[in-house]
Design a protein around this motif. Structure first.
Motif, PDB file in Angstrom:
ATOM      1  N   THR A  96     -10.064 -56.506 -66.726  1.00 39.69           N
ATOM      2  CA  THR A  96     -10.880 -57.518 -67.395  1.00 39.69           C
ATOM      3  C   THR A  96     -10.928 -57.322 -68.906  1.00 39.69           C
ATOM      4  O   THR A  96     -10.835 -56.207 -69.413  1.00 39.69           O
ATOM      5  CB  THR A  96     -12.315 -57.517 -66.853  1.00 39.69           C
ATOM      6  OG1 THR A  96     -12.884 -56.218 -67.042  1.00 39.69           O
ATOM      7  CG2 THR A  96     -12.362 -57.898 -65.390  1.00 39.69           C
ATOM      8  N   GLY A 154     -15.863 -61.009 -71.852  1.00 39.07           N
ATOM      9  CA  GLY A 154     -16.223 -62.400 -71.629  1.00 39.07           C
ATOM     10  C   GLY A 154     -15.637 -63.039 -70.380  1.00 39.07           C
ATOM     11  O   GLY A 154     -15.930 -64.198 -70.099  1.00 39.07           O
ATOM     12  N   GLU A 155     -14.823 -62.328 -69.628  1.00 40.16           N
ATOM     13  CA  GLU A 155     -14.249 -62.931 -68.424  1.00 40.16           C
ATOM     14  C   GLU A 155     -15.309 -63.078 -67.336  1.00 40.16           C
ATOM     15  O   GLU A 155     -16.219 -62.269 -67.220  1.00 40.16           O
ATOM     16  CB  GLU A 155     -13.075 -62.105 -67.900  1.00 40.16           C
ATOM     17  CG  GLU A 155     -11.833 -62.300 -68.724  1.00 40.16           C
ATOM     18  CD  GLU A 155     -10.615 -61.662 -68.109  1.00 40.16           C
ATOM     19  OE1 GLU A 155      -9.612 -62.371 -67.970  1.00 40.16           O
ATOM     20  OE2 GLU A 155     -10.676 -60.461 -67.782  1.00 40.16           O
ATOM     21  N   ARG A 156     -15.157 -64.139 -66.560  1.00 44.09           N
ATOM     22  CA  ARG A 156     -16.084 -64.441 -65.461  1.00 44.09           C
ATOM     23  C   ARG A 156     -15.279 -64.566 -64.177  1.00 44.09           C
ATOM     24  O   ARG A 156     -14.074 -64.721 -64.187  1.00 44.09           O
ATOM     25  CB  ARG A 156     -16.823 -65.759 -65.747  1.00 44.09           C
ATOM     26  CG  ARG A 156     -17.580 -65.776 -67.044  1.00 44.09           C
ATOM     27  CD  ARG A 156     -18.295 -67.118 -67.252  1.00 44.09           C
ATOM     28  NE  ARG A 156     -17.520 -68.278 -66.836  1.00 44.09           N
ATOM     29  CZ  ARG A 156     -16.750 -69.000 -67.629  1.00 44.09           C
ATOM     30  NH1 ARG A 156     -16.634 -68.705 -68.902  1.00 44.09           N
ATOM     31  NH2 ARG A 156     -16.091 -70.038 -67.165  1.00 44.09           N
ATOM     32  N   TRP A 157     -15.990 -64.524 -63.055  1.00 49.34           N
ATOM     33  CA  TRP A 157     -15.349 -64.678 -61.753  1.00 49.34           C
ATOM     34  C   TRP A 157     -14.606 -66.010 -61.671  1.00 49.34           C
ATOM     35  O   TRP A 157     -13.466 -66.067 -61.205  1.00 49.34           O
ATOM     36  CB  TRP A 157     -16.389 -64.596 -60.634  1.00 49.34           C
ATOM     37  CG  TRP A 157     -17.076 -63.274 -60.554  1.00 49.34           C
ATOM     38  CD1 TRP A 157     -18.333 -62.982 -61.003  1.00 49.34           C
ATOM     39  CD2 TRP A 157     -16.562 -62.067 -60.005  1.00 49.34           C
ATOM     40  NE1 TRP A 157     -18.621 -61.657 -60.771  1.00 49.34           N
ATOM     41  CE2 TRP A 157     -17.557 -61.072 -60.143  1.00 49.34           C
ATOM     42  CE3 TRP A 157     -15.366 -61.720 -59.397  1.00 49.34           C
ATOM     43  CZ2 TRP A 157     -17.385 -59.774 -59.699  1.00 49.34           C
ATOM     44  CZ3 TRP A 157     -15.198 -60.423 -58.952  1.00 49.34           C
ATOM     45  CH2 TRP A 157     -16.186 -59.459 -59.101  1.00 49.34           C
ATOM     46  N   ASP A 158     -15.241 -67.085 -62.134  1.00 50.91           N
ATOM     47  CA  ASP A 158     -14.600 -68.399 -62.040  1.00 50.91           C
ATOM     48  C   ASP A 158     -13.398 -68.527 -62.971  1.00 50.91           C
ATOM     49  O   ASP A 158     -12.426 -69.205 -62.649  1.00 50.91           O
ATOM     50  CB  ASP A 158     -15.604 -69.527 -62.269  1.00 50.91           C
ATOM     51  CG  ASP A 158     -16.223 -69.514 -63.654  1.00 50.91           C
ATOM     52  OD1 ASP A 158     -16.312 -68.433 -64.281  1.00 50.91           O
ATOM     53  OD2 ASP A 158     -16.647 -70.590 -64.119  1.00 50.91           O
ATOM     54  N   SER A 159     -13.439 -67.847 -64.117  1.00 49.23           N
ATOM     55  CA  SER A 159     -12.286 -67.919 -65.023  1.00 49.23           C
ATOM     56  C   SER A 159     -11.086 -67.174 -64.428  1.00 49.23           C
ATOM     57  O   SER A 159      -9.938 -67.581 -64.624  1.00 49.23           O
ATOM     58  CB  SER A 159     -12.632 -67.396 -66.420  1.00 49.23           C
ATOM     59  OG  SER A 159     -12.951 -66.022 -66.408  1.00 49.23           O
ATOM     60  N   TYR A 210     -13.379 -68.331 -56.556  1.00 49.23           N
ATOM     61  CA  TYR A 210     -13.824 -66.979 -56.898  1.00 49.23           C
ATOM     62  C   TYR A 210     -14.388 -66.204 -55.712  1.00 49.23           C
ATOM     63  O   TYR A 210     -14.441 -64.975 -55.753  1.00 49.23           O
ATOM     64  CB  TYR A 210     -14.854 -67.004 -58.028  1.00 49.23           C
ATOM     65  CG  TYR A 210     -16.114 -67.767 -57.718  1.00 49.23           C
ATOM     66  CD1 TYR A 210     -17.169 -67.153 -57.065  1.00 49.23           C
ATOM     67  CD2 TYR A 210     -16.250 -69.096 -58.093  1.00 49.23           C
ATOM     68  CE1 TYR A 210     -18.326 -67.851 -56.770  1.00 49.23           C
ATOM     69  CE2 TYR A 210     -17.392 -69.799 -57.813  1.00 49.23           C
ATOM     70  CZ  TYR A 210     -18.435 -69.175 -57.155  1.00 49.23           C
ATOM     71  OH  TYR A 210     -19.575 -69.882 -56.869  1.00 49.23           O
ATOM     72  N   THR A 244     -22.067 -60.079 -61.451  1.00 51.30           N
ATOM     73  CA  THR A 244     -22.775 -60.471 -62.666  1.00 51.30           C
ATOM     74  C   THR A 244     -22.082 -61.703 -63.238  1.00 51.30           C
ATOM     75  O   THR A 244     -20.905 -61.935 -62.966  1.00 51.30           O
ATOM     76  CB  THR A 244     -22.745 -59.331 -63.703  1.00 51.30           C
ATOM     77  OG1 THR A 244     -21.383 -58.991 -63.980  1.00 51.30           O
ATOM     78  CG2 THR A 244     -23.469 -58.084 -63.184  1.00 51.30           C
ATOM     79  N   PRO A 245     -22.793 -62.502 -64.036  1.00 49.37           N
ATOM     80  CA  PRO A 245     -22.161 -63.706 -64.590  1.00 49.37           C
ATOM     81  C   PRO A 245     -20.927 -63.407 -65.446  1.00 49.37           C
ATOM     82  O   PRO A 245     -19.945 -64.122 -65.390  1.00 49.37           O
ATOM     83  CB  PRO A 245     -23.253 -64.340 -65.438  1.00 49.37           C
ATOM     84  CG  PRO A 245     -24.530 -63.791 -64.908  1.00 49.37           C
ATOM     85  CD  PRO A 245     -24.211 -62.422 -64.386  1.00 49.37           C
ATOM     86  N   ILE A 246     -20.989 -62.330 -66.221  1.00 50.88           N
ATOM     87  CA  ILE A 246     -19.859 -61.949 -67.075  1.00 50.88           C
ATOM     88  C   ILE A 246     -19.437 -60.539 -66.679  1.00 50.88           C
ATOM     89  O   ILE A 246     -20.262 -59.636 -66.583  1.00 50.88           O
ATOM     90  CB  ILE A 246     -20.236 -62.011 -68.563  1.00 50.88           C
ATOM     91  CG1 ILE A 246     -20.596 -63.453 -68.930  1.00 50.88           C
ATOM     92  CG2 ILE A 246     -19.090 -61.503 -69.437  1.00 50.88           C
ATOM     93  CD1 ILE A 246     -21.083 -63.638 -70.339  1.00 50.88           C
ATOM     94  N   LEU A 247     -18.146 -60.372 -66.446  1.00 48.20           N
ATOM     95  CA  LEU A 247     -17.615 -59.071 -66.041  1.00 48.20           C
ATOM     96  C   LEU A 247     -17.489 -58.139 -67.246  1.00 48.20           C
ATOM     97  O   LEU A 247     -17.098 -58.583 -68.328  1.00 48.20           O
ATOM     98  CB  LEU A 247     -16.249 -59.249 -65.388  1.00 48.20           C
ATOM     99  CG  LEU A 247     -16.250 -60.032 -64.083  1.00 48.20           C
ATOM    100  CD1 LEU A 247     -14.862 -60.544 -63.770  1.00 48.20           C
ATOM    101  CD2 LEU A 247     -16.773 -59.152 -62.971  1.00 48.20           C
TER     102      LEU A 247
END
Length: 79
Positions: free
Chosen positions: A11, A14-19, A31, A44-47
């Motif tokens: 990662t 700023g990467e996220r599960w959905d990104s 995701y 978490t919202p942001i990895l």
């Protein structure tokens, strides 16, 4: 799930599960399978950056169906 069935992704900030789902599957709602493959990671919202995330490889039929769906959602001038 074993490492043969997955791609290792490190990662960035700023990467996220959905990104990640969008990047690898072309579907931000995909995701769930990534979260399931990584039970040791906090949801978490942001990895955090520098974490190894396992990305499950889709079976060929499922990957083709996802590509077709993505192509159908594009406007005609982008197909």
């Amino acid at each position: 799930m074993n490492a043969i069935d997955c791609i290792e992704h490190i990662t960035s900030a700023g990467e996220r599960w959905d990104s990640l789902a969008w990047r690898y599957y072309g579907d931000p709602y995909g995701y769930g399978r990534i979260i399931q493959a990584n039970p040791a990671l906090d949801i978490t919202p942001i990895l955090p950056s520098g974490r190894v995330v396992l990305i499950p490889v889709l079976p060929l039929e499922e990957a083709r169906a996802a590509e077709q769906l993505a192509a159908e959602e594009l406007p005609p001038w982008k197909r």
